[in-house]
Design a protein around this motif. Structure first.
Motif, PDB file in Angstrom:
ATOM      1  N   LEU A 163       0.810  -1.220   0.000  1.00  0.00           N
ATOM      2  CA  LEU A 163       0.000   0.000   0.000  1.00  0.00           C
ATOM      3  C   LEU A 163       0.845   1.273   0.000  1.00  0.00           C
ATOM      4  N   SER A 164       2.159   1.117   0.047  1.00  0.00           N
ATOM      5  CA  SER A 164       2.987   2.302   0.277  1.00  0.00           C
ATOM      6  C   SER A 164       2.987   3.278  -0.899  1.00  0.00           C
ATOM      7  N   ASN A 165       2.573   2.825  -2.093  1.00  0.00           N
ATOM      8  CA  ASN A 165       2.552   3.749  -3.231  1.00  0.00           C
ATOM      9  C   ASN A 165       1.195   4.408  -3.436  1.00  0.00           C
ATOM     10  N   LEU A 166       0.253   4.144  -2.536  1.00  0.00           N
ATOM     11  CA  LEU A 166      -1.090   4.715  -2.696  1.00  0.00           C
ATOM     12  C   LEU A 166      -1.224   5.980  -1.864  1.00  0.00           C
ATOM     13  N   ASP A 167      -2.151   6.861  -2.277  1.00  0.00           N
ATOM     14  CA  ASP A 167      -2.363   8.055  -1.459  1.00  0.00           C
ATOM     15  C   ASP A 167      -3.154   7.687  -0.199  1.00  0.00           C
ATOM     16  N   ALA A 168      -3.170   8.607   0.752  1.00  0.00           N
ATOM     17  CA  ALA A 168      -3.668   8.291   2.097  1.00  0.00           C
ATOM     18  C   ALA A 168      -5.104   7.769   2.082  1.00  0.00           C
ATOM     19  N   ALA A 169      -5.985   8.409   1.303  1.00  0.00           N
ATOM     20  CA  ALA A 169      -7.393   8.006   1.309  1.00  0.00           C
ATOM     21  C   ALA A 169      -7.563   6.609   0.722  1.00  0.00           C
ATOM     22  N   LEU A 170      -6.880   6.378  -0.386  1.00  0.00           N
ATOM     23  CA  LEU A 170      -6.983   5.081  -1.060  1.00  0.00           C
ATOM     24  C   LEU A 170      -6.395   3.966  -0.195  1.00  0.00           C
ATOM     25  N   ARG A 171      -5.393   4.335   0.574  1.00  0.00           N
ATOM     26  CA  ARG A 171      -4.739   3.357   1.430  1.00  0.00           C
ATOM     27  C   ARG A 171      -5.726   2.793   2.453  1.00  0.00           C
ATOM     28  N   VAL A 172      -6.572   3.671   2.982  1.00  0.00           N
ATOM     29  CA  VAL A 172      -7.530   3.235   4.004  1.00  0.00           C
ATOM     30  C   VAL A 172      -8.527   2.240   3.402  1.00  0.00           C
ATOM     31  N   THR A 173      -9.080   2.573   2.231  1.00  0.00           N
ATOM     32  CA  THR A 173     -10.079   1.673   1.637  1.00  0.00           C
ATOM     33  C   THR A 173      -9.429   0.365   1.190  1.00  0.00           C
ATOM     34  N   THR A 174      -8.247   0.457   0.593  1.00  0.00           N
ATOM     35  CA  THR A 174      -7.578  -0.759   0.125  1.00  0.00           C
ATOM     36  C   THR A 174      -7.194  -1.654   1.295  1.00  0.00           C
ATOM     37  N   ARG A 175      -6.812  -1.013   2.386  1.00  0.00           N
ATOM     38  CA  ARG A 175      -6.453  -1.749   3.607  1.00  0.00           C
ATOM     39  C   ARG A 175      -7.633  -2.610   4.059  1.00  0.00           C
ATOM     40  N   ASN A 176      -8.811  -1.985   4.109  1.00  0.00           N
ATOM     41  CA  ASN A 176     -10.001  -2.716   4.528  1.00  0.00           C
ATOM     42  C   ASN A 176     -10.332  -3.838   3.557  1.00  0.00           C
ATOM     43  N   GLN A 177     -10.216  -3.521   2.270  1.00  0.00           N
ATOM     44  CA  GLN A 177     -10.541  -4.514   1.244  1.00  0.00           C
ATOM     45  C   GLN A 177      -9.611  -5.723   1.350  1.00  0.00           C
ATOM     46  N   LEU A 178      -8.340  -5.415   1.565  1.00  0.00           N
ATOM     47  CA  LEU A 178      -7.353  -6.483   1.654  1.00  0.00           C
ATOM     48  C   LEU A 178      -7.596  -7.366   2.872  1.00  0.00           C
ATOM     49  N   THR A 179      -7.912  -6.735   3.993  1.00  0.00           N
ATOM     50  CA  THR A 179      -8.162  -7.492   5.224  1.00  0.00           C
ATOM     51  C   THR A 179      -9.387  -8.390   5.035  1.00  0.00           C
ATOM     52  N   ARG A 180     -10.432  -7.818   4.428  1.00  0.00           N
ATOM     53  CA  ARG A 180     -11.659  -8.595   4.198  1.00  0.00           C
ATOM     54  C   ARG A 180     -11.375  -9.794   3.296  1.00  0.00           C
ATOM     55  N   GLN A 181     -10.620  -9.516   2.238  1.00  0.00           N
ATOM     56  CA  GLN A 181     -10.296 -10.567   1.269  1.00  0.00           C
ATOM     57  C   GLN A 181      -9.556 -11.715   1.958  1.00  0.00           C
ATOM     58  N   GLN A 182      -8.590 -11.349   2.793  1.00  0.00           N
ATOM     59  CA  GLN A 182      -7.815 -12.379   3.485  1.00  0.00           C
ATOM     60  C   GLN A 182      -8.702 -13.175   4.427  1.00  0.00           C
ATOM     61  N   ARG A 183      -9.602 -12.473   5.107  1.00  0.00           N
ATOM     62  CA  ARG A 183     -10.491 -13.150   6.063  1.00  0.00           C
ATOM     63  C   ARG A 183     -11.409 -14.125   5.323  1.00  0.00           C
ATOM     64  N   ASP A 184     -11.930 -13.673   4.164  1.00  0.00           N
ATOM     65  CA  ASP A 184     -12.835 -14.535   3.397  1.00  0.00           C
ATOM     66  C   ASP A 184     -12.119 -15.769   2.871  1.00  0.00           C
ATOM     67  N   MET A 185     -10.881 -15.558   2.406  1.00  0.00           N
ATOM     68  CA  MET A 185     -10.161 -16.680   1.797  1.00  0.00           C
ATOM     69  C   MET A 185      -9.482 -17.558   2.844  1.00  0.00           C
ATOM     70  N   GLY A 186      -9.163 -16.971   3.985  1.00  0.00           N
ATOM     71  CA  GLY A 186      -8.550 -17.734   5.075  1.00  0.00           C
ATOM     72  C   GLY A 186      -7.167 -18.260   4.746  1.00  0.00           C
ATOM     73  N   ILE A 187      -6.467 -17.565   3.843  1.00  0.00           N
ATOM     74  CA  ILE A 187      -5.125 -18.037   3.457  1.00  0.00           C
ATOM     75  C   ILE A 187      -4.071 -17.420   4.378  1.00  0.00           C
ATOM     76  N   THR A 188      -3.157 -18.246   4.827  1.00  0.00           N
ATOM     77  CA  THR A 188      -2.051 -17.795   5.676  1.00  0.00           C
ATOM     78  C   THR A 188      -1.329 -16.638   4.976  1.00  0.00           C
ATOM     79  N   THR A 189      -1.112 -15.553   5.709  1.00  0.00           N
ATOM     80  CA  THR A 189      -0.571 -14.350   5.075  1.00  0.00           C
ATOM     81  C   THR A 189       0.571 -13.752   5.896  1.00  0.00           C
TER      82      THR A 189
END
Lengths: 383, 272
Positions: A163-189
């Motif tokens: 996420l380090s190349n994203l602007d601050a606002a986008l970072r927040v939404t992408t962060r949430n999306q990524l966390t959700r995705q990982q939770r749904d898939m349950g893959i070791t990360t």
């Protein structure tokens, strides 16, 4: 789904006398989101690259589901990685970027299409499948990189500061999306970052590294509240923890630690009581544990300290006060309520929450105690 | 830009165009005239364009054969130089290995030497290997001579391709060899196109090695074929000019088609 076990992992690069990674041991159970956090050059990316198989290991072992993979080439480890630069192939369309890994693994074109379509759908990339990466925004590129990892359905996900190349606002939404995705898939990360907000909000556990070593592993809030040493204490939190060098003294049968112009008696029991054997210690207090007016229900847990206001930063939701403590002149930062009023040069009295005082060994920097409880007997005579 | 600057720039561009393009126009003009006409008035326009000069040059003066020889030699040499050069450049740009710098220095030191320096040794070697007076021998020499600069140009470009792309391809399951074909080469197309065009033009016009290595008339390449009409006592200027035009037209067409790509390849920066 897999369990990742790292044991005594070390890495020394050619022409370097120092270890970039020094005897790192870490276990990531199946489905866990582990964040490797640390400053630049602390070795976290090297650990990630060794797990990926992109970097040879100097010593130690990496095992996936109990099978040591030290000598298994990257392409055979069934691990997917998202890079900081996204590493999208510039000459391929989004579809082809995502399908590239599947084609090599002999997956049928129908199954490839199904997986890519599914991933594109969940990441909102369907309209862009025929575009090249240079026709996408930073956020879209980041999602393509994520999609490329997802379609592989790997055993382990690795993220290198994605996420380090994203602007601050986008970072927040992408962060949430990524966390959700990982939770749904349950893959070791395993997720590498130097951003403490990402570490605090995304990971099930955080592994803090410095100088190639693991300093502390734990649940984010636990690491924040009970830092193992002075480095962790200062690294987590913004503004960071105030850490002051101070002395332990004995008078009238009581052992006290000095904060500004106040001598705070050490508790009779508990870890903090161990500081009595020291002459000097590091005393730590987080900015949010320094209050303006003392709330009535906290009166028994606080000590009042006089200070002079050096500067005031009203941030809207809160106000930061930069203070010089009376007596020692040591500078501390306090995060107080937005209603607080203070002007530069004013002498004020602040109250410090004793339950949130941290003591660190002056020599090693290791924590002696992280707060002392009222049950331990605040103000009790030291032994 | 004000008017005076504009006029001065246009003037400079016009003078340059006349200096560079003038001889070409003159040769084109001569190629459509007879030798008698040319001798009588070197700079005149053709009274009646002699188009049959081209047919005569192609068949009677064997320019067709020279053209075929040049095409074979250049096509084979450029293909080999590009393939070997790109692979070498990929290796040098991507991998760390012992003596890498030594290999680098050795390769590029050969760029510094004037070609005349190697002629005698080269001639002797070709004689020993039975490659003298053969197109294969000429191809070998062209490949060897053009490799260092090709590697140099491609290495510069390939080394700017971010390491992450290679790592991503590795994670996607590709071997080093596949990565060269599927990542390095497609991404490096602008640079590869540049080297192809530069090598092609250079080899198409090459004279020194060709004149040393080739002796049989039916094995001559175009630059050698043209020389046939420069006699000690008599020169057929019309056929000479026609031959030059036959030789030059493919290069001009190729450059016109790919010049934009060449410029892009030469100025290409980091790949984002």
């Amino acid at each position: 789904m897999a369990e990742l076990t790292i044991e005594h992992l070390s890495k020394r690069y050619p022409n370097s006398s120092d270890f970039a990674v020094d005897d790192v041991s870490l276990s990531v159970p199946d489905g866990e989101f582990m964040v490797l956090l640390g400053p630049s050059g602390c070795g976290k990316s090297s650990v990630l690259r060794m797990v990926a198989g992109l970097e040879p290991i100097s010593s130690g072992t990496i095992a996936v589901d109990g099978r040591i993979v030290n000598d298994v080439p990257a392409k055979n480890r069934d691990i997917a990685m998202v890079f900081q630069s996204y590493a999208l192939y510039p000459h391929m369309t989004v579809y082809r970027n995502m399908a590239f890994g599947l084609l090599r693994r002999g997956i049928s074109s129908a199954e490839t299409k199904r997986r890519v379509d599914l991933a594109a759908e969940s990441l909102g990339l369907t309209p862009y499948l025929n575009r090249r990466p240079n026709a996408l925004s930073g956020g879209q590129r980041q999602r393509v990189a994520l999609g490329r990892a997802i379609v592989r359905e790997p055993k382990i996900f690795l993220f290198d500061e994605p996420l380090s190349n994203l602007d601050a606002a986008l970072r927040v939404t992408t962060r949430n999306q990524l966390t959700r995705q990982q939770r749904d898939m349950g893959i070791t990360t395993v997720y590498v970052t130097h951003d403490q907000v990402e570490a605090m909000t995304m990971g099930h556990r955080v592994c803090i590294m410095n100088g190639g070593k693991v300093i502390q592993v734990g649940v984010p809030l636990e690491v924040y509240r009970k830092p193992a040493d002075i480095f962790v204490a200062k690294f987590l939190g913004s503004p960071p923890m105030n850490v002051l060098e101070t002395e332990i003294s004995s008078e009238g049968g009581r052992t006290t630690v000095r904060l500004g112009n106040v001598n705070i008696p050490l508790p009779a029991r508990g870890p903090a009581s161990l500081a009595v054997s020291q002459k000097r210690v590091w005393l730590g207090v987080r900015p949010e544990d320094i209050h303006g007016p003392v709330p009535a229900d906290m009166a028994e847990h606080v000590v009042s300290v006089e200070a002079k206001v050096l500067s005031v930063e009203p941030l809207g939701a809160e106000t930061l006060l930069f203070l010089a403590l009376a007596g020692t002149g040591q500078e501390v930062t306090a995060r107080i309520g937005r209603e607080a009023r203070a002007s530069v040069g004013e002498a004020i009295t602040v109250s410090v929450d004793l339950r949130a005082l941290h003591l660190f060994d002056i020599g090693t920097g290791r924590a002696i105690s992280n707060g002392w409880s009222s049950e331990a007997g605040i103000g009790g005579a030291a032994g | 830009m004000n008017l005076i600057t504009r006029v001065l720039l246009l003037l400079a561009a016009a003078i340059y165009t006349i200096i560079a393009g003038g001889p070409l126009v003159w040769i084109a003009d001569m190629s459509l005239r007879s030798t008698q006409e040319i001798l009588a008035n070197p700079y005149g326009l053709p009274s009646a364009p002699q188009w049959h000069n081209y047919a005569a040059a192609w068949s009677d003066a064997s320019y067709g054969v020279y053209f075929k020889n040049s095409t074979i030699v250049v096509a084979c040499s450029v293909t080999l130089v590009t393939l070997i050069g790109a692979m070498a450049a990929h290796g040098l740009a991507r991998y760390q290995f012992r003596w890498k710098n030594a290999v680098f220095m050795l390769l590029f030191s050969s760029i510094l030497f004037p070609p005349q320096l190697t002629i005698i040794a080269l001639f002797q070697m070709l004689v020993e290997y039975g490659l003298i007076n053969s197109l294969v021998g000429l191809i070998c020499v062209y490949v060897a001579i053009h490799l260092p600069l090709t590697v140099y140009l491609l290495e510069g470009f390939f080394s700017q391709i971010p390491q992450d792309l290679y790592d991503a391809a590795k994670m996607d399951g590709y071997s080093n060899y596949e990565i060269f074909w599927r990542i390095t080469l497609p991404i490096g197309i602008p640079a590869v196109a540049t080297t192809v065009i530069l090598n092609l033009i250079d080899m198409w016009n090459e004279f020194l090695y060709a004149v040393v290595i080739i002796t049989d008339d039916e094995k001559r390449t175009l630059p050698l074929g043209i020389m046939k009409f420069l006699g000690d006592y008599q020169t057929d200027y019309a056929l000479l000019a026609t031959g030059l035009m036959i030789s030059v037209i493919p290069v001009i067409v190729l450059y016109a088609l790919f010049s934009e790509r060449v410029v892009r390849g030469m100025t290409a920066g980091a790949i984002k």
